[in-house]
Design an enzyme around this catalytic site. Sequence first.
Site, PDB file in Angstrom:
ATOM      1  N   CYS A 168       0.831  -1.201   0.000  1.00 25.22           N
ATOM      2  CA  CYS A 168       0.000   0.000   0.000  1.00 25.22           C
ATOM      3  C   CYS A 168       0.867   1.254   0.000  1.00 25.22           C
ATOM      4  O   CYS A 168       1.321   1.699   1.054  1.00 25.22           O
ATOM      5  CB  CYS A 168      -0.939  -0.005   1.204  1.00 25.22           C
ATOM      6  SG  CYS A 168      -1.958   1.465   1.255  1.00 25.22           S
ATOM      7  N   CYS A 171      -0.541   4.106   2.089  1.00 24.25           N
ATOM      8  CA  CYS A 171      -0.376   3.981   3.547  1.00 24.25           C
ATOM      9  C   CYS A 171       1.060   4.293   3.951  1.00 24.25           C
ATOM     10  O   CYS A 171       1.301   4.918   4.975  1.00 24.25           O
ATOM     11  CB  CYS A 171      -0.668   2.565   4.031  1.00 24.25           C
ATOM     12  SG  CYS A 171      -2.028   1.763   3.236  1.00 24.25           S
ATOM     13  N   ASP A 172       2.022   3.808   3.179  1.00 25.99           N
ATOM     14  CA  ASP A 172       3.405   3.790   3.661  1.00 25.99           C
ATOM     15  C   ASP A 172       4.365   4.684   2.881  1.00 25.99           C
ATOM     16  O   ASP A 172       5.478   4.932   3.341  1.00 25.99           O
ATOM     17  CB  ASP A 172       3.943   2.346   3.592  1.00 25.99           C
ATOM     18  CG  ASP A 172       3.097   1.394   4.438  1.00 25.99           C
ATOM     19  OD1 ASP A 172       2.545   1.855   5.451  1.00 25.99           O
ATOM     20  OD2 ASP A 172       2.990   0.213   4.080  1.00 25.99           O
TER      21      ASP A 172
END
Length: 348
Positions: A168, A171-172
């Site tokens: 992701c 997300c990261d």
Amino acid sequence: MPEKVIIIGSGPAAWAAAIYSARAALKPLVLEGAISEENRLAGTLPLGQLALTTEVENYPGFPCGDLTAYLASSLDEKKRQFMAPHNKEGVSGPELMELMRQQAVNFGTRVITEGVVDVDFSAKPFRLTATDGNTYESHAVIVATGARANYLGLPSEEQYKNRGVSACAVCDGALPRFRNKPLAVIGGGDSAVEEADYLTKFASVVYLVHRRHELRASKIMSQRAEANPKIEILWNRGLAEVLGSDKDGVTGVRLASTVGEPDLQKDVTGVFLAIGHTPNTAFLKGKLALTEKKYLKWTTPSRTYTSIEGVFAAGDVADDYYRQAVTAAGSGCMAALDAERWLAAKGL
Ligand code: NAP
């Protein structure tokens, strides 16, 4: 008293089902999933896959424009505090999901932030066991648990999960370890291109590693990848090993050739997998008919019926073909109408 309808999930299919069943006075209860580390790592936190994406440019009704005032008047300030600032153009995945959830709540949907770990569809009313151990009874159930990102299953991939290996980018991607460093994205579909494009905001270069010599991604997305000077496409390559150390996490990748060339090694600090999805049906094994690929089986054309009467399926959990936010929302609406008509026919 059993519920009339319980909806399991919290993506576009679940919220569309909730909006329609709430407006049909079915007082739906949504089990939206638990906020847990396990779900974070698996990419199955509440609000589904759209909450893990950036701009949503193909969901009808949100042309580019400044939605700031609209968002401010639609969502609770407390919710907005935890969301990325609105970027002034179009709607983002997290924004769209919060808007859908809010719309469902506005019509009286009750939401519990727990997942479902077991179901008993052998007797009526149906019985669901939630992640907190509570059980819920319901006459009808709509399953809308979506799908999650796949990993390749390499030992080295597992070893460096959370230390440079991710599925992701949204997300990261902004983590310090990825800033101004080379990164690799594995896959050739829309997700891979979207992740690669997003990561160019942070990375020095993004290697898009694809096992064939043609992207699966749509034309417009493929053109975007090919036109981005920070994306270098490595054709006919697959991830053989993630290289790294305990001290530094990921430091590189070894890429095998799919056309008989020697292995290629690249220094990267991050590897992002974008190689498709697996439906979230593990808790339904043996309880509902699944397809070969473990998606829920729709048993009647143009209906959301499953193999158990009174249990309906909507969205990516039953769809390995279209897999779009708008098709998921559409099938969520269909599931609510199917459930409403089934309950009425049964006098429930
Ligand atoms: P996808 O379209 O199934 O693509 C998966 C990619 O991963 C393919 O290129 C596939 O290679 C590759 N792959 C699969 N298994 C692999 C393996 N074991 N090793 C190496 N490569 C592997 O999945 P997706 O990109 O997640 O997209 C899913 C759906 O969401 C699609 O309908 C897509 O249009 C939609 N989507 C849309 C957008 C958008 O419009 N903005 C963004 C994201 C997703 P092959 O090509 O060789 O099979």
